[in-house]
Scaffold this motif. Structure first.
Motif, PDB file in Angstrom:
ATOM      1  N   LEU A 169       0.850  -1.247   0.142  1.00 59.76           N
ATOM      2  CA  LEU A 169       0.071  -0.116  -0.039  1.00 59.76           C
ATOM      3  C   LEU A 169       0.815   1.251   0.021  1.00 59.76           C
ATOM      4  O   LEU A 169       0.561   2.371  -0.638  1.00 59.76           O
ATOM      5  CB  LEU A 169      -0.827  -0.093   1.245  1.00 59.76           C
ATOM      6  CG  LEU A 169      -1.989  -1.024   1.280  1.00 59.76           C
ATOM      7  CD1 LEU A 169      -2.802  -1.194   2.443  1.00 59.76           C
ATOM      8  CD2 LEU A 169      -3.167  -0.875  -0.198  1.00 59.76           C
ATOM      9  N   ALA A 170       2.138   1.065   0.691  1.00 57.62           N
ATOM     10  CA  ALA A 170       2.817   2.311   0.787  1.00 57.62           C
ATOM     11  C   ALA A 170       3.486   2.593  -0.705  1.00 57.62           C
ATOM     12  O   ALA A 170       3.529   3.619  -1.187  1.00 57.62           O
ATOM     13  CB  ALA A 170       4.036   2.102   1.726  1.00 57.62           C
ATOM     14  N   ILE A 171       3.547   1.548  -1.274  1.00 57.71           N
ATOM     15  CA  ILE A 171       4.294   1.643  -2.622  1.00 57.71           C
ATOM     16  C   ILE A 171       3.329   2.303  -3.631  1.00 57.71           C
ATOM     17  O   ILE A 171       3.433   3.196  -4.323  1.00 57.71           O
ATOM     18  CB  ILE A 171       4.895   0.358  -3.448  1.00 57.71           C
ATOM     19  CG1 ILE A 171       6.163  -0.073  -2.788  1.00 57.71           C
ATOM     20  CG2 ILE A 171       4.965   0.423  -4.765  1.00 57.71           C
ATOM     21  CD1 ILE A 171       6.619  -1.543  -2.859  1.00 57.71           C
ATOM     22  N   LEU A 172       2.132   1.841  -3.525  1.00 61.42           N
ATOM     23  CA  LEU A 172       0.705   2.469  -4.409  1.00 61.42           C
ATOM     24  C   LEU A 172       0.552   3.814  -4.064  1.00 61.42           C
ATOM     25  O   LEU A 172       0.350   4.564  -4.849  1.00 61.42           O
ATOM     26  CB  LEU A 172      -0.397   1.608  -4.033  1.00 61.42           C
ATOM     27  CG  LEU A 172      -0.407   0.072  -4.327  1.00 61.42           C
ATOM     28  CD1 LEU A 172      -1.718  -0.430  -4.082  1.00 61.42           C
ATOM     29  CD2 LEU A 172      -0.266   0.316  -5.934  1.00 61.42           C
ATOM     30  N   ALA A 173       0.779   4.390  -2.799  1.00 61.12           N
ATOM     31  CA  ALA A 173       0.718   5.626  -2.398  1.00 61.12           C
ATOM     32  C   ALA A 173       1.887   6.375  -2.862  1.00 61.12           C
ATOM     33  O   ALA A 173       1.565   7.705  -3.184  1.00 61.12           O
ATOM     34  CB  ALA A 173       0.940   5.779  -0.707  1.00 61.12           C
ATOM     35  N   ILE A 174       2.910   6.125  -2.865  1.00 59.84           N
ATOM     36  CA  ILE A 174       4.150   6.558  -3.574  1.00 59.84           C
ATOM     37  C   ILE A 174       3.906   6.933  -5.144  1.00 59.84           C
ATOM     38  O   ILE A 174       4.014   8.045  -5.630  1.00 59.84           O
ATOM     39  CB  ILE A 174       5.439   5.814  -3.398  1.00 59.84           C
ATOM     40  CG1 ILE A 174       6.065   5.732  -1.981  1.00 59.84           C
ATOM     41  CG2 ILE A 174       6.532   6.450  -4.439  1.00 59.84           C
ATOM     42  CD1 ILE A 174       7.120   4.897  -1.870  1.00 59.84           C
ATOM     43  N   GLN A 175       3.332   5.787  -5.864  1.00 63.42           N
ATOM     44  CA  GLN A 175       2.823   6.066  -7.203  1.00 63.42           C
ATOM     45  C   GLN A 175       1.804   7.130  -7.323  1.00 63.42           C
ATOM     46  O   GLN A 175       1.760   7.958  -8.157  1.00 63.42           O
ATOM     47  CB  GLN A 175       2.388   4.606  -7.727  1.00 63.42           C
ATOM     48  CG  GLN A 175       3.626   3.464  -7.689  1.00 63.42           C
ATOM     49  CD  GLN A 175       2.915   2.021  -7.961  1.00 63.42           C
ATOM     50  OE1 GLN A 175       1.820   1.857  -7.741  1.00 63.42           O
ATOM     51  NE2 GLN A 175       3.870   1.138  -8.454  1.00 63.42           N
ATOM     52  N   ARG A 176       0.825   6.996  -6.446  1.00 62.48           N
ATOM     53  CA  ARG A 176      -0.317   7.792  -6.597  1.00 62.48           C
ATOM     54  C   ARG A 176       0.420   9.437  -6.464  1.00 62.48           C
ATOM     55  O   ARG A 176      -0.117  10.297  -6.954  1.00 62.48           O
ATOM     56  CB  ARG A 176      -1.328   7.717  -5.393  1.00 62.48           C
ATOM     57  CG  ARG A 176      -2.586   8.633  -5.639  1.00 62.48           C
ATOM     58  CD  ARG A 176      -3.575   8.542  -4.495  1.00 62.48           C
ATOM     59  NE  ARG A 176      -4.666   9.113  -4.976  1.00 62.48           N
ATOM     60  CZ  ARG A 176      -4.953  10.520  -5.241  1.00 62.48           C
ATOM     61  NH1 ARG A 176      -3.711  11.342  -4.905  1.00 62.48           N
ATOM     62  NH2 ARG A 176      -5.862  11.122  -5.382  1.00 62.48           N
ATOM     63  N   ALA A 177       1.236   9.486  -5.415  1.00 65.30           N
ATOM     64  CA  ALA A 177       1.876  10.977  -5.351  1.00 65.30           C
ATOM     65  C   ALA A 177       2.503  11.354  -6.475  1.00 65.30           C
ATOM     66  O   ALA A 177       2.488  12.677  -6.874  1.00 65.30           O
ATOM     67  CB  ALA A 177       2.826  10.889  -4.100  1.00 65.30           C
ATOM     68  N   LYS A 178       3.328  10.449  -7.120  1.00 65.74           N
ATOM     69  CA  LYS A 178       4.161  11.015  -8.495  1.00 65.74           C
ATOM     70  C   LYS A 178       3.134  11.089  -9.477  1.00 65.74           C
ATOM     71  O   LYS A 178       3.345  12.220 -10.135  1.00 65.74           O
ATOM     72  CB  LYS A 178       4.884   9.662  -8.685  1.00 65.74           C
ATOM     73  CG  LYS A 178       6.051   9.348  -7.719  1.00 65.74           C
ATOM     74  CD  LYS A 178       7.356  10.115  -8.040  1.00 65.74           C
ATOM     75  CE  LYS A 178       8.216   9.617  -9.150  1.00 65.74           C
ATOM     76  NZ  LYS A 178       9.286  10.423  -9.241  1.00 65.74           N
ATOM     77  N   LEU A 179       1.990  10.277  -9.587  1.00 65.23           N
ATOM     78  CA  LEU A 179       0.955  10.761 -10.589  1.00 65.23           C
ATOM     79  C   LEU A 179       0.247  12.024 -10.488  1.00 65.23           C
ATOM     80  O   LEU A 179       0.126  12.716 -11.345  1.00 65.23           O
ATOM     81  CB  LEU A 179       0.029   9.543 -10.647  1.00 65.23           C
ATOM     82  CG  LEU A 179       0.669   8.124 -11.374  1.00 65.23           C
ATOM     83  CD1 LEU A 179      -0.030   7.037 -11.314  1.00 65.23           C
ATOM     84  CD2 LEU A 179       1.276   8.548 -12.953  1.00 65.23           C
ATOM     85  N   SER A 180       0.093  12.158  -9.066  1.00 61.95           N
ATOM     86  CA  SER A 180      -0.808  13.415  -8.722  1.00 61.95           C
ATOM     87  C   SER A 180       0.202  14.679  -9.043  1.00 61.95           C
ATOM     88  O   SER A 180      -0.313  15.649  -9.818  1.00 61.95           O
ATOM     89  CB  SER A 180      -1.248  13.492  -7.239  1.00 61.95           C
ATOM     90  OG  SER A 180      -1.729  14.488  -7.113  1.00 61.95           O
ATOM     91  N   ALA A 181       1.373  14.692  -8.771  1.00 55.34           N
ATOM     92  CA  ALA A 181       2.353  15.659  -8.931  1.00 55.34           C
ATOM     93  C   ALA A 181       2.492  15.962 -10.502  1.00 55.34           C
ATOM     94  O   ALA A 181       2.617  17.229 -10.841  1.00 55.34           O
ATOM     95  CB  ALA A 181       3.785  15.494  -8.346  1.00 55.34           C
ATOM     96  N   ILE A 182       2.554  14.786 -11.227  1.00 56.83           N
ATOM     97  CA  ILE A 182       2.771  14.719 -12.936  1.00 56.83           C
ATOM     98  C   ILE A 182       1.375  15.545 -13.452  1.00 56.83           C
ATOM     99  O   ILE A 182       1.124  16.593 -14.226  1.00 56.83           O
ATOM    100  CB  ILE A 182       2.962  13.586 -13.444  1.00 56.83           C
ATOM    101  CG1 ILE A 182       4.295  13.272 -12.809  1.00 56.83           C
ATOM    102  CG2 ILE A 182       2.899  13.676 -15.037  1.00 56.83           C
ATOM    103  CD1 ILE A 182       4.634  11.758 -13.463  1.00 56.83           C
ATOM    104  N   ALA A 183       0.226  15.080 -12.827  1.00 61.24           N
ATOM    105  CA  ALA A 183      -1.095  15.483 -13.279  1.00 61.24           C
ATOM    106  C   ALA A 183      -1.259  17.009 -12.988  1.00 61.24           C
ATOM    107  O   ALA A 183      -1.968  17.780 -13.735  1.00 61.24           O
ATOM    108  CB  ALA A 183      -2.287  14.687 -12.711  1.00 61.24           C
ATOM    109  N   SER A 184      -0.954  17.322 -11.969  1.00 61.82           N
ATOM    110  CA  SER A 184      -0.964  18.979 -11.600  1.00 61.82           C
ATOM    111  C   SER A 184      -0.033  19.910 -12.189  1.00 61.82           C
ATOM    112  O   SER A 184      -0.155  21.070 -11.985  1.00 61.82           O
ATOM    113  CB  SER A 184      -0.985  18.875  -9.890  1.00 61.82           C
ATOM    114  OG  SER A 184       0.131  18.751  -9.658  1.00 61.82           O
ATOM    115  N   GLY A 185       0.831  19.237 -12.598  1.00 62.53           N
ATOM    116  CA  GLY A 185       2.087  19.825 -13.385  1.00 62.53           C
ATOM    117  C   GLY A 185       3.106  20.475 -12.397  1.00 62.53           C
ATOM    118  O   GLY A 185       4.173  21.257 -12.897  1.00 62.53           O
TER     119      GLY A 185
END
Length: 172
Positions: free
Chosen positions: A141-157
């Motif tokens: 779950l921590a790895i998925l949270a890291i992935q989500r944080a990275k994707l969120s940062a990319i999506a928000s610019g």
């Protein structure tokens, strides 16, 4: 009643969480140093037969020193889960996705084997086994949270994607 520093504590009860906090920061001597308390006072904080309670400030100090059990416990009490994301900025999230997928497959396989009645397993998950499976699941779950944080940062610019291009095709 004599004090026994290794008394049985039910998993998830406050004194058991405190005992885990102590382990996570390096044991009683480290806790004594961090909290500036005597050995007897530190032991009493984790003693299920003691009325001594640990303060929120002390829990925060132990959490800052690397312990995560209190955050996990409080998140569970609030109906959620705690997912540390300390590696989000420098992690290769595509590699993490592959690792998480492989780990998830192993975890599901182990859980199914544990629930199946065989010569190796009685067909149920016991408390110790559940705790070990939870550790693996929390890592996933921590790895998925890291992935989500990275994707969120990319999506928000806020962050460029892995090939170095700016978001939305903008030039550098």
């Amino acid at each position: 009643m004599a004090f026994n520093p290794v008394k049985i504590r039910r998993y998830g009860e406050p004194k058991e969480v405190v005992a885990r906090l102590f382990e996570e920061v390096g044991g009683i001597p480290k806790v004594m140093e961090l909290l500036d308390l005597s050995r007897t006072r530190v032991y009493a904080l984790a003693d299920p037969d003691s009325t001594n309670e640990i303060s929120y400030t002390r829990v925060a100090t132990l959490t800052e020193a690397g312990a995560q059990s209190a955050a996990q416990h409080l998140a569970a009490l609030a109906g959620g889960i705690f997912l540390p994301i300390e590696k989000a900025d420098d992690a290769n999230w595509l590699a993490l996705a592959g690792d998480a997928s492989r780990s998830n497959a192993r975890n599901i396989s182990a859980l199914m084997e544990s629930l199946s009645e065989t010569e190796k397993s009685p067909g149920r998950v016991d408390q110790d086994e559940a705790r070990e499976i939870l550790k693996v699941l929390d890592e996933q779950l921590a790895i998925l949270a890291i992935q989500r944080a990275k994707l969120s940062a990319i999506a928000s610019g806020e962050m460029v994607d892995t090939d170095g291009e700016l978001p939305d095709g903008e030039d550098k």
